[in-house]
Write a protein that holds these residues in place. Structure first.
Motif, PDB file in Angstrom:
ATOM      1  N   GLY A  21       3.466  -4.545   6.108  1.00  0.00           N
ATOM      2  CA  GLY A  21       2.615  -3.439   5.688  1.00  0.00           C
ATOM      3  C   GLY A  21       2.023  -2.674   6.846  1.00  0.00           C
ATOM      4  N   ASN A  58       0.793   4.355  -0.676  1.00  0.00           N
ATOM      5  CA  ASN A  58       0.361   5.681  -0.213  1.00  0.00           C
ATOM      6  C   ASN A  58      -0.066   5.700   1.251  1.00  0.00           C
ATOM      7  N   LYS A  59      -0.009   4.554   1.914  1.00  0.00           N
ATOM      8  CA  LYS A  59      -0.344   4.493   3.341  1.00  0.00           C
ATOM      9  C   LYS A  59       0.798   5.086   4.162  1.00  0.00           C
ATOM     10  N   ASN A 115       0.871  -1.189   0.000  1.00  0.00           N
ATOM     11  CA  ASN A 115       0.000   0.000   0.000  1.00  0.00           C
ATOM     12  C   ASN A 115       0.900   1.228   0.000  1.00  0.00           C
ATOM     13  N   ASP A 120      -3.042  -3.787   9.190  1.00  0.00           N
ATOM     14  CA  ASP A 120      -3.727  -2.631   9.765  1.00  0.00           C
ATOM     15  C   ASP A 120      -3.113  -2.164  11.073  1.00  0.00           C
ATOM     16  N   THR A 148       5.072   8.151   3.786  1.00  0.00           N
ATOM     17  CA  THR A 148       4.318   7.026   3.242  1.00  0.00           C
ATOM     18  C   THR A 148       5.278   5.874   2.973  1.00  0.00           C
TER      19      THR A 148
END
Length: 654
Positions: free
Chosen positions: A291, A41-42, A39, A265, A86
């Motif tokens: 992630g 752009n996280k 991901n 998450d 990011t």
């Protein structure tokens, strides 16, 4: 896929697929790249400089103005008060750093030393240095001569550090010794005022010039290439530098992610130092390869001024899922109030290691915050963790748990020469030995590889950890002592030889022995016992002043020096340190119970070497008077429970 190891059966399920078939990335660079691509752009990384400005809206106008002004001064840049990156930006900074180092001549066998606080740039330099060559992180709190010795042993070609910053002595120490490292060619200054030296470069002025999309060197990193050199243990004589391959570091990151319930998450709080394998690999690399996001707890990590006063606000604001600590931190946090309005529902677990965790702290902390505490065991030579204690309905407090999948760990009985004799039976104390994909290839200096490896009767090679313990019939490991006699202060290893060598140089000291005194806050504090030459009149105060002036590491300066007529000796004339440890345990237990003198009488404290538990204390007390509404025996048990030594409390009638 099993997300949490809960039983030996779970480990067997993992291991049903051979490790060689897991098709893991070849390098930390490749593994990090995979995590960043999940991901891009996280938000991957958030960093705050001050503990009271842990979010963008909390940064004062004054500090925003100072930061902007400093950024206009070329090369004289301090860390921003708050900054975030990011995953795409993290990957770009790692590429730029690696390409910068390659441009300076760093190749696969060249060493880049880091003497940095916990900055966001420290991570970029860690992984950038591993992508270009070999990274060698050093403790910024080392004295200058130790920094010099480690870099000389490593053969450092480039040093990345900070310049002159108010409140920091890092540059003063570095500047005093960089000319004493013959292999050193360049010094890179990340933040602060850069010196006017031809060999000094400014990180932010230079790094932005380089490509952030890929490695311009086109290096094909192999799994068995050396990735890092971490110093370990004490620093007397030639520093011990543990070599880690890329395969070692990839394996431990993968194993952590697949033995706990870390997920994409999650948010990880990093407070342990990045010069240690826990902060760099256990919390940092393992999170990003999954992630998950990382929040850095200031330049000094858990030591950042004011952090604990704002700790729970930080957890709530950043929705932290987990963090890794030493027992000291949990003890401190239990004394801090938790505002009722805070939402801490994101916090699921804590990983705790490096020293024994008391039952009292374990139960109180896990109950107060409704979370799991994973007790772990590991060492730098095995690239961090070898065991983890899974969550259970009835936790086995004090156990360091089951071995990680693919990590072979056993308990061996050794003969007098340190050679394999046999494998221990269940609950029989012996030496922990480890083998598997995380075990390092050895120390850089061959002199340190003596007695590191044990060959069993089938010809298999094992890492001798030097730690004493047992494995119960259910497969759980329990630490009972240390063969190598390290003193563990707040998770920091102190070699007693560092203390003893200094004391022996004093002309009025005949014999000296340094040991750890049990402590509810730091687990152990260094103390020293000495006997004097005949006719000496030197005082404790004079010896303490001498030790303070001459011991090269501040954490190793003894909290107390005890003068005795004779030190206990073995039959062959060696100092028998267990007897001194038992004496210290009894002393500390009596000190702890002093506050209850009006309610109890301490009748006896008997400390022994127990066959199952190692150092073990039996405490007998008489309750002088029952106070309505108070469980006095429970109070005494809770006080003693904060100490790391195992004990039994007996209540007598007379």
């Amino acid at each position: 896929m099993i997300n949490v190891v809960k039983s030996p059966q779970d480990i067997e399920t993992f291991e049903s697929i051979p490790f060689s078939e897991r098709q893991l990335p070849l390098s930390t660079y490749e593994y990090l790249q995979q995590g960043c691509e999940l991901n891009p752009n996280k938000i991957a990384l958030e960093y705050f400089l001050r503990a009271d400005e842990y979010a963008p809206e909390k940064v004062s106008l004054k500090n925003k103005f100072i930061d902007k002004a400093l950024r206009l001064i070329s090369g004289e840049r301090y860390a921003a008060p708050y900054i975030k990156y990011t995953f795409k930006e993290v990957h770009q900074k790692v590429n730029q750093t690696a390409n910068f180092l390659t441009d300076l001549g760093i190749g696969k066998d060249d060493v880049v030393s880091l003497i940095l606080p916990n900055f966001s740039e420290t991570y970029f330099c860690l992984w950038g240095a591993e992508a270009a060559g070999i990274v060698n992180p050093l403790n910024p709190m080392f004295e200058a001569n130790i920094m010099r010795d480690v870099m000389n042993a490593a053969g450092s070609k480039v040093l990345i550090t900070i310049g002159d910053i108010p409140g920091s002595d890092i540059w003063q120490k570095v500047n005093s010794i960089i000319d004493e490292v013959p292999t050193l060619e360049k010094v890179i200054i990340v933040h602060g005022k850069a010196p006017t030296r031809k060999d000094c470069l400014r990180y932010w002025k230079e790094v932005e010039r380089f490509n952030g999309d890929k490695l311009d060197s086109n290096r094909q990193i192999q799994a068995d290439d050396i990735a890092s050199m971490f110093h370990t243990g004490g620093t007397t004589g030639i520093p011990k530098i543990a070599l880690h391959t890329h395969a070692n570091e990839v394996a431990i990151s993968w194993l952590i992610n697949n033995s706990t319930d870390v997920n994409v998450d999650d948010v990880t709080l990093v407070g342990l130092p990045l010069f240690h394998v826990n902060g760099s690999l256990g919390s940092g690399l393992s999170s990003w390869t999954r992630g998950a996001s990382v929040v850095m707890a200031g330049p000094a990590g858990y030591r950042t001024q004011g952090l604990f006063d704002n700790f729970f606000d930080v957890l709530a604001r950043h929705k932290v899922s987990w963090f890794s600590v030493v027992p000291t931190i949990l003890s401190v946090l239990l004394d801090k109030p938790v505002p009722k309005a805070l939402d801490l529902s994101s916090l699921r677990f804590v990983i705790c290691g490096a020293a024994p965790l008391s039952q009292e702290v374990f139960h109180t902390f896990s109950k107060r915050f409704n979370l799991n505490i994973y007790e772990v065991y590991g060492l730098t030579e095995a690239t961090l963790l070898s065991t983890i204690c899974p969550p259970e309905e009835n936790p086995r407090v004090g156990s360091v748990g089951l071995h990680l999948p693919y990590i072979n760990m056993k308990v061996f009985k050794l003969d007098r020469d340190g050679n394999f004799e046999r494998e221990c039976n269940a609950d029989e104390i012996g030496v922990f030995v480890v083998s598997g994909p995380t075990v390092f290839p050895g120390y850089k200096e061959e002199v340190h590889n003596k007695n590191v490896w044990i060959i069993d009767d089938e010809g298999h090679q094992w890492l001798n950890t030097g730690d004493l313990g047992r494995q119960d019939s259910d497969g759980y490991f329990w630490i009972t002592g240390r063969e190598k006699e390290l003193i563990i202060r707040g998770g920091h290893n102190i070699d007693p030889v560092m203390i003893e060598e200094v004391l022996y140089k004093h002309p009025e000291v005949s014999m000296a022995a340094a040991i750890g005194r049990p402590d509810a806050y730091a687990t152990e504090l260094p103390v020293a016992y000495v006997s004097l030459v005949e006719g000496s009149n030197i005082t404790v105060a004079e010896l303490e002043a001498y030790a303070k002036a001459n011991i090269p590491e501040r954490a190793a300066i003894p909290k107390a020096i005890i003068i005795v007529d004779d030190l206990p000796l073995t039959a062959v004339g060696k100092i028998f340190k267990p007897a001194l440890v038992w004496r210290e345990v009894e002393y500390v237990y009596r000190q702890v119970l002093e506050d209850m003198n009006a309610k109890i009488t301490v009748q006896d404290i008997d400390v022994i070497n127990d066959k199952k538990h190692g150092t073990f204390a039996t405490v007998k007390i008489l309750v002088n008077a029952q106070v309505e509404g108070e469980d006095i025996a429970l109070q005494a048990k809770q006080l003693l429970g904060k100490l790391p030594t195992k004990f039994e409390l007996l209540i007598t009638d007379s």
